[in-house]
Design a protein around this motif. Structure first.
Motif, mmCIF file in Angstrom:
data_model
loop_
_atom_site.group_PDB
_atom_site.id
_atom_site.type_symbol
_atom_site.label_atom_id
_atom_site.label_comp_id
_atom_site.label_asym_id
_atom_site.label_seq_id
_atom_site.Cartn_x
_atom_site.Cartn_y
_atom_site.Cartn_z
ATOM 1 N N GLU A 96 0.827 -1.214 0.000
ATOM 2 C CA GLU A 96 0.000 0.000 0.000
ATOM 3 C C GLU A 96 0.858 1.258 0.000
ATOM 4 N N LEU A 97 1.925 1.268 0.824
ATOM 5 C CA LEU A 97 2.708 2.481 1.032
ATOM 6 C C LEU A 97 3.783 2.715 -0.032
ATOM 7 N N PHE A 98 4.210 1.656 -0.710
ATOM 8 C CA PHE A 98 5.270 1.756 -1.731
ATOM 9 C C PHE A 98 4.866 0.865 -2.905
ATOM 10 N N PRO A 99 3.762 1.224 -3.589
ATOM 11 C CA PRO A 99 3.109 0.288 -4.508
ATOM 12 C C PRO A 99 3.767 0.095 -5.865
ATOM 13 N N HIS A 100 4.752 0.903 -6.216
ATOM 14 C CA HIS A 100 5.275 0.833 -7.576
ATOM 15 C C HIS A 100 6.310 -0.268 -7.792
ATOM 16 N N THR A 101 6.651 -1.000 -6.720
ATOM 17 C CA THR A 101 7.530 -2.163 -6.853
ATOM 18 C C THR A 101 7.245 -3.113 -5.694
ATOM 19 N N ASP A 102 7.738 -4.324 -5.772
ATOM 20 C CA ASP A 102 7.486 -5.310 -4.718
ATOM 21 C C ASP A 102 8.514 -5.159 -3.592
ATOM 22 N N ALA A 103 8.421 -4.050 -2.863
ATOM 23 C CA ALA A 103 9.359 -3.782 -1.772
ATOM 24 C C ALA A 103 9.181 -4.760 -0.614
ATOM 25 N N LYS A 104 7.995 -5.303 -0.460
ATOM 26 C CA LYS A 104 7.764 -6.276 0.608
ATOM 27 C C LYS A 104 8.729 -7.451 0.484
ATOM 28 N N ALA A 105 8.995 -7.881 -0.750
ATOM 29 C CA ALA A 105 9.886 -9.020 -0.987
ATOM 30 C C ALA A 105 11.306 -8.756 -0.498
ATOM 31 N N TRP A 106 11.706 -7.501 -0.433
ATOM 32 C CA TRP A 106 13.052 -7.177 0.056
ATOM 33 C C TRP A 106 13.229 -7.614 1.508
ATOM 34 N N PHE A 107 12.130 -7.642 2.255
ATOM 35 C CA PHE A 107 12.194 -7.869 3.700
ATOM 36 C C PHE A 107 11.631 -9.218 4.130
ATOM 37 N N ASP A 108 10.885 -9.879 3.265
ATOM 38 C CA ASP A 108 10.331 -11.190 3.607
ATOM 39 C C ASP A 108 11.455 -12.144 4.004
ATOM 40 N N GLY A 109 11.286 -12.820 5.131
ATOM 41 C CA GLY A 109 12.261 -13.809 5.566
ATOM 42 C C GLY A 109 13.562 -13.247 6.102
ATOM 43 N N ASN A 110 13.646 -11.927 6.303
ATOM 44 C CA ASN A 110 14.890 -11.318 6.776
ATOM 45 C C ASN A 110 14.594 -10.449 7.999
ATOM 46 N N ALA A 111 14.453 -11.099 9.141
ATOM 47 C CA ALA A 111 14.092 -10.404 10.386
ATOM 48 C C ALA A 111 15.161 -9.406 10.800
ATOM 49 N N GLU A 112 16.426 -9.733 10.541
ATOM 50 C CA GLU A 112 17.508 -8.828 10.923
ATOM 51 C C GLU A 112 17.428 -7.515 10.143
ATOM 52 N N LEU A 113 17.179 -7.602 8.852
ATOM 53 C CA LEU A 113 17.045 -6.398 8.026
ATOM 54 C C LEU A 113 15.818 -5.594 8.441
ATOM 55 N N ARG A 114 14.719 -6.272 8.728
ATOM 56 C CA ARG A 114 13.509 -5.566 9.160
ATOM 57 C C ARG A 114 13.742 -4.842 10.480
ATOM 58 N N ALA A 115 14.428 -5.491 11.416
ATOM 59 C CA ALA A 115 14.680 -4.865 12.716
ATOM 60 C C ALA A 115 15.546 -3.615 12.562
ATOM 61 N N ALA A 116 16.592 -3.710 11.740
ATOM 62 C CA ALA A 116 17.476 -2.557 11.528
ATOM 63 C C ALA A 116 16.724 -1.426 10.842
ATOM 64 N N SER A 117 15.920 -1.754 9.841
ATOM 65 C CA SER A 117 15.164 -0.735 9.115
ATOM 66 C C SER A 117 14.090 -0.110 9.996
ATOM 67 N N ALA A 118 13.415 -0.932 10.788
ATOM 68 C CA ALA A 118 12.382 -0.407 11.684
ATOM 69 C C ALA A 118 12.984 0.560 12.698
ATOM 70 N N PHE A 119 14.144 0.203 13.253
ATOM 71 C CA PHE A 119 14.794 1.079 14.231
ATOM 72 C C PHE A 119 15.217 2.391 13.587
ATOM 73 N N ARG A 120 15.889 2.306 12.449
ATOM 74 C CA ARG A 120 16.395 3.503 11.773
ATOM 75 C C ARG A 120 15.260 4.447 11.393
ATOM 76 N N ASN A 121 14.237 3.905 10.773
ATOM 77 C CA ASN A 121 13.188 4.763 10.243
ATOM 78 C C ASN A 121 12.193 5.224 11.301
ATOM 79 N N SER A 122 11.968 4.439 12.348
ATOM 80 C CA SER A 122 11.113 4.930 13.436
ATOM 81 C C SER A 122 11.833 6.012 14.235
ATOM 82 N N THR A 123 13.156 5.933 14.280
ATOM 83 C CA THR A 123 13.924 7.006 14.920
ATOM 84 C C THR A 123 13.778 8.299 14.129
#
Length: 194
Positions: A96-123
């Motif tokens: 919904e938020l980044f619909p022009h490419t399959d950005a979800k696939a970048w993070f599927d199955g990669n909890a470490e990348l999601r955690a780092a991205s969530a911390f950086r961007n929520s900050t």
């Protein structure tokens, strides 16, 4: 370019407050902060911040119990405190938020990348919260000094993918509650032009 009054309001004369006046903060002001801060950029429009606006005495008491002795009275006396959380499953919203490419696939199955991205961007979003509040005539008191596990259990127990990043108080700052202006280094001290 914004004028000096605006720059002072957001940065140069803005302060982190340890106490507030009795002037209340309306729920409409909380909505106004969100409606401004949500436009701040995050990587791939991730928007992982999840905010809990702590306004009731019962919720303030629950949050204060997770805080250090120094921060507990700040939480109890502030008109509002805000828990800036981070959703490590933010990628579920990317279609919904980044619909022009399959950005979800970048993070599927990669909890470490999601955690780092969530911390950086929520900050980043937490910083936008502070700036938005200042631009709307409110003051903040961002803080560490809390047990994140206790905060998570108390406020995010229904959403286990969300974890606490930091906390801030919010209101109309009491000038008597701030320290003297602390120093800031000159450009040359921490910057390199390569």
């Amino acid at each position: 370019m914004l004028d000096d009054t605006a720059l002072d309001t957001v940065f140069r004369t803005a302060r982190s407050y340890n106490g507030y006046t009795d002037q209340p903060v309306a729920e409409s002001e909380l909505h106004a902060i969100w409606d401004l801060m949500k436009w701040g950029p995050t990587s791939a429009n991730q928007l992982p911040a999840r905010l809990v606006w702590v306004t009731t005495d019962a919720a303030k008491q629950k949050l204060a119990e997770a805080c250090s002795a120094q921060n507990k009275p700040k939480i109890l006396s502030a008109p509002v405190s805000v828990i800036i959380g981070m959703d490590t499953n933010f990628h579920e919203h990317l279609p919904e938020l980044f619909p022009h490419t399959d950005a979800k696939a970048w993070f599927d199955g990669n909890a470490e990348l999601r955690a780092a991205s969530a911390f950086r961007n929520s900050t980043l979003q937490g910083a936008y919260f502070i700036i938005a509040a200042r631009m709307l005539g409110l003051d903040t008191g961002p803080m560490s000094g809390f047990d994140a596990g206790v905060v998570d259990a108390a406020f995010f127990h229904d959403t286990p993918a969300v974890r606490t990043n930091f906390i801030s108080t919010l209101g109309h700052g009491d000038p008597a509650s701030v320290y003297d202006r602390l120093p800031r280094p000159a450009f040359e001290k921490f910057n390199t032009i390569a």
